[in-house]
Design a protein around this motif. Structure first.
Motif, PDB file in Angstrom:
ATOM      1  N   TRP A  32       0.840  -1.197   0.000  1.00  0.00           N
ATOM      2  CA  TRP A  32       0.000   0.000   0.000  1.00  0.00           C
ATOM      3  C   TRP A  32       0.872   1.243   0.000  1.00  0.00           C
ATOM      4  N   ILE A  33       0.311   2.340  -0.526  1.00  0.00           N
ATOM      5  CA  ILE A  33       0.915   3.659  -0.372  1.00  0.00           C
ATOM      6  C   ILE A  33       0.269   4.290   0.852  1.00  0.00           C
ATOM      7  N   PHE A  34       1.102   4.775   1.766  1.00  0.00           N
ATOM      8  CA  PHE A  34       0.645   5.520   2.938  1.00  0.00           C
ATOM      9  C   PHE A  34       1.300   6.898   2.870  1.00  0.00           C
ATOM     10  N   ILE A  35       0.495   7.927   2.609  1.00  0.00           N
ATOM     11  CA  ILE A  35       1.014   9.303   2.592  1.00  0.00           C
ATOM     12  C   ILE A  35      -0.042  10.253   3.158  1.00  0.00           C
ATOM     13  N   ASN A  36       0.367  11.484   3.389  1.00  0.00           N
ATOM     14  CA  ASN A  36      -0.574  12.567   3.663  1.00  0.00           C
ATOM     15  C   ASN A  36      -0.521  13.471   2.443  1.00  0.00           C
ATOM     16  N   ARG A  37      -1.686  13.805   1.885  1.00  0.00           N
ATOM     17  CA  ARG A  37      -1.724  14.662   0.701  1.00  0.00           C
ATOM     18  C   ARG A  37      -1.099  16.007   1.002  1.00  0.00           C
ATOM     19  N   THR A  38      -0.321  16.507   0.074  1.00  0.00           N
ATOM     20  CA  THR A  38       0.317  17.807   0.230  1.00  0.00           C
ATOM     21  C   THR A  38      -0.730  18.917   0.259  1.00  0.00           C
ATOM     22  N   LYS A  39      -1.729  18.813  -0.593  1.00  0.00           N
ATOM     23  CA  LYS A  39      -2.731  19.878  -0.729  1.00  0.00           C
ATOM     24  C   LYS A  39      -3.660  19.978   0.483  1.00  0.00           C
ATOM     25  N   GLU A  42      -4.652  15.426   4.150  1.00  0.00           N
ATOM     26  CA  GLU A  42      -5.468  14.251   4.446  1.00  0.00           C
ATOM     27  C   GLU A  42      -4.612  12.992   4.324  1.00  0.00           C
ATOM     28  N   PRO A  43      -4.764  12.054   5.259  1.00  0.00           N
ATOM     29  CA  PRO A  43      -4.064  10.772   5.098  1.00  0.00           C
ATOM     30  C   PRO A  43      -4.660   9.996   3.929  1.00  0.00           C
ATOM     31  N   VAL A  44      -3.806   9.420   3.119  1.00  0.00           N
ATOM     32  CA  VAL A  44      -4.233   8.658   1.951  1.00  0.00           C
ATOM     33  C   VAL A  44      -3.628   7.265   2.045  1.00  0.00           C
ATOM     34  N   ARG A  45      -4.470   6.272   1.825  1.00  0.00           N
ATOM     35  CA  ARG A  45      -4.051   4.877   1.835  1.00  0.00           C
ATOM     36  C   ARG A  45      -4.540   4.243   0.539  1.00  0.00           C
ATOM     37  N   ILE A  46      -3.600   3.788  -0.288  1.00  0.00           N
ATOM     38  CA  ILE A  46      -3.953   3.249  -1.604  1.00  0.00           C
ATOM     39  C   ILE A  46      -3.324   1.870  -1.776  1.00  0.00           C
ATOM     40  N   PRO A  47      -4.149   0.833  -1.934  1.00  0.00           N
ATOM     41  CA  PRO A  47      -3.588  -0.490  -2.249  1.00  0.00           C
ATOM     42  C   PRO A  47      -2.972  -0.440  -3.646  1.00  0.00           C
ATOM     43  N   LEU A  48      -1.789  -1.004  -3.794  1.00  0.00           N
ATOM     44  CA  LEU A  48      -1.106  -0.954  -5.083  1.00  0.00           C
ATOM     45  C   LEU A  48      -1.559  -2.085  -5.996  1.00  0.00           C
ATOM     46  N   LEU A  49      -2.021  -1.701  -7.174  1.00  0.00           N
ATOM     47  CA  LEU A  49      -2.394  -2.659  -8.208  1.00  0.00           C
ATOM     48  C   LEU A  49      -1.121  -3.256  -8.810  1.00  0.00           C
ATOM     49  N   PRO A  50      -1.201  -4.456  -9.393  1.00  0.00           N
ATOM     50  CA  PRO A  50      -0.013  -5.091  -9.985  1.00  0.00           C
ATOM     51  C   PRO A  50       0.702  -4.199 -11.005  1.00  0.00           C
ATOM     52  N   ILE A 121     -13.154   5.578  -3.259  1.00  0.00           N
ATOM     53  CA  ILE A 121     -12.423   6.413  -4.218  1.00  0.00           C
ATOM     54  C   ILE A 121     -12.092   7.753  -3.577  1.00  0.00           C
ATOM     55  N   SER A 122     -13.060   8.336  -2.897  1.00  0.00           N
ATOM     56  CA  SER A 122     -12.862   9.622  -2.229  1.00  0.00           C
ATOM     57  C   SER A 122     -11.708   9.553  -1.235  1.00  0.00           C
ATOM     58  N   LYS A 123     -11.654   8.481  -0.455  1.00  0.00           N
ATOM     59  CA  LYS A 123     -10.576   8.309   0.534  1.00  0.00           C
ATOM     60  C   LYS A 123      -9.222   8.152  -0.157  1.00  0.00           C
ATOM     61  N   MET A 124      -9.174   7.339  -1.228  1.00  0.00           N
ATOM     62  CA  MET A 124      -7.903   7.127  -1.923  1.00  0.00           C
ATOM     63  C   MET A 124      -7.406   8.396  -2.595  1.00  0.00           C
ATOM     64  N   LEU A 125      -8.333   9.253  -3.056  1.00  0.00           N
ATOM     65  CA  LEU A 125      -7.936  10.511  -3.688  1.00  0.00           C
ATOM     66  C   LEU A 125      -7.581  11.581  -2.655  1.00  0.00           C
ATOM     67  N   GLY A 126      -7.919  11.328  -1.395  1.00  0.00           N
ATOM     68  CA  GLY A 126      -7.604  12.292  -0.348  1.00  0.00           C
ATOM     69  C   GLY A 126      -8.529  13.491  -0.334  1.00  0.00           C
ATOM     70  N   HIS A 127      -9.732  13.318  -0.864  1.00  0.00           N
ATOM     71  CA  HIS A 127     -10.693  14.419  -0.859  1.00  0.00           C
ATOM     72  C   HIS A 127     -11.227  14.631   0.553  1.00  0.00           C
ATOM     73  N   THR A 128     -11.426  15.881   0.927  1.00  0.00           N
ATOM     74  CA  THR A 128     -11.973  16.171   2.252  1.00  0.00           C
ATOM     75  C   THR A 128     -13.490  16.093   2.247  1.00  0.00           C
ATOM     76  N   SER A 129     -14.081  16.134   1.059  1.00  0.00           N
ATOM     77  CA  SER A 129     -15.531  16.041   0.929  1.00  0.00           C
ATOM     78  C   SER A 129     -15.876  15.094  -0.214  1.00  0.00           C
ATOM     79  N   ILE A 130     -16.865  14.263   0.007  1.00  0.00           N
ATOM     80  CA  ILE A 130     -17.292  13.331  -1.050  1.00  0.00           C
ATOM     81  C   ILE A 130     -17.889  14.097  -2.229  1.00  0.00           C
ATOM     82  N   ARG A 131     -18.333  15.326  -2.002  1.00  0.00           N
ATOM     83  CA  ARG A 131     -18.872  16.149  -3.103  1.00  0.00           C
ATOM     84  C   ARG A 131     -17.833  16.364  -4.192  1.00  0.00           C
TER      85      ARG A 131
END
Length: 161
Positions: A32-39, A42-50, A121-131
């Motif tokens: 997984w990628i574990f980072i905090n978005r620069t913008k 927000e913490p972002v957690r992304i499982p890595l695809l092959p 998707i919203s969580k993986m993109l690091g969006h603060t709002s689902i909107r």
């Protein structure tokens, strides 16, 4: 970098800072990628695809990447977008191709079109709002509508013949 972003949704700035320290292997062996978005910080957690893992492996020993600890050799966003514009011209792509399109591709084509829930998707993109993420859903809905119109027209032609 563009292709990696298509499979991870990372923004240019976050990808340019991505280091091996941000790749975490879980107990089940998945990376997984574990980072905090620069913008947004927000913490972002992304499982890595092959496909993304293959790209990381390709650049594992690249001197340009290992000097400053980023995973990929980096250029400026402006230069990247210039190269993408050239690629688009060569390939006959009329869309204004920018690095941010990779993030859209991840949100729509890679995840949403394959049934990943918008909340994930919203969580993986690091969006603060689902909107913010729902903007991508509208793009997918427009594509679905267009595809269904083509299907309807095709079926109508078959009925007439």
């Amino acid at each position: 970098m563009f292709l990696f972003s298509c499979y991870t949704g990372l923004s240019f700035i976050d990808l340019s800072k991505l280091s091996v320290n941000n790749i975490i292997q879980k107990e089940n062996g998945k990376k997984w990628i574990f980072i905090n978005r620069t913008k947004t910080y927000e913490p972002v957690r992304i499982p890595l695809l092959p496909q993304a893992l293959l790209m990381i492996e390709k650049y594992r020993d690249d001197v340009r990447a290992t000097e400053n600890d980023p995973i990929f050799p980096c250029i400026s966003n402006q230069r990247m977008n210039g190269y993408l514009k050239e690629i688009a011209e060569i390939c006959g792509i009329e869309k204004n191709l920018t690095f941010h399109i990779a993030r859209h591709t991840f949100a729509t084509t890679v995840t949403m079109s394959n049934g990943v829930p918008i909340e994930s998707i919203s969580k993986m993109l690091g969006h603060t709002s689902i909107r913010t993420t729902q903007i991508y859903a509208k793009v997918v809905e427009q594509k679905i509508e267009s595809d269904m119109e083509k299907l309807e027209n095709s079926m109508a032609k078959k009925l007439m013949s």
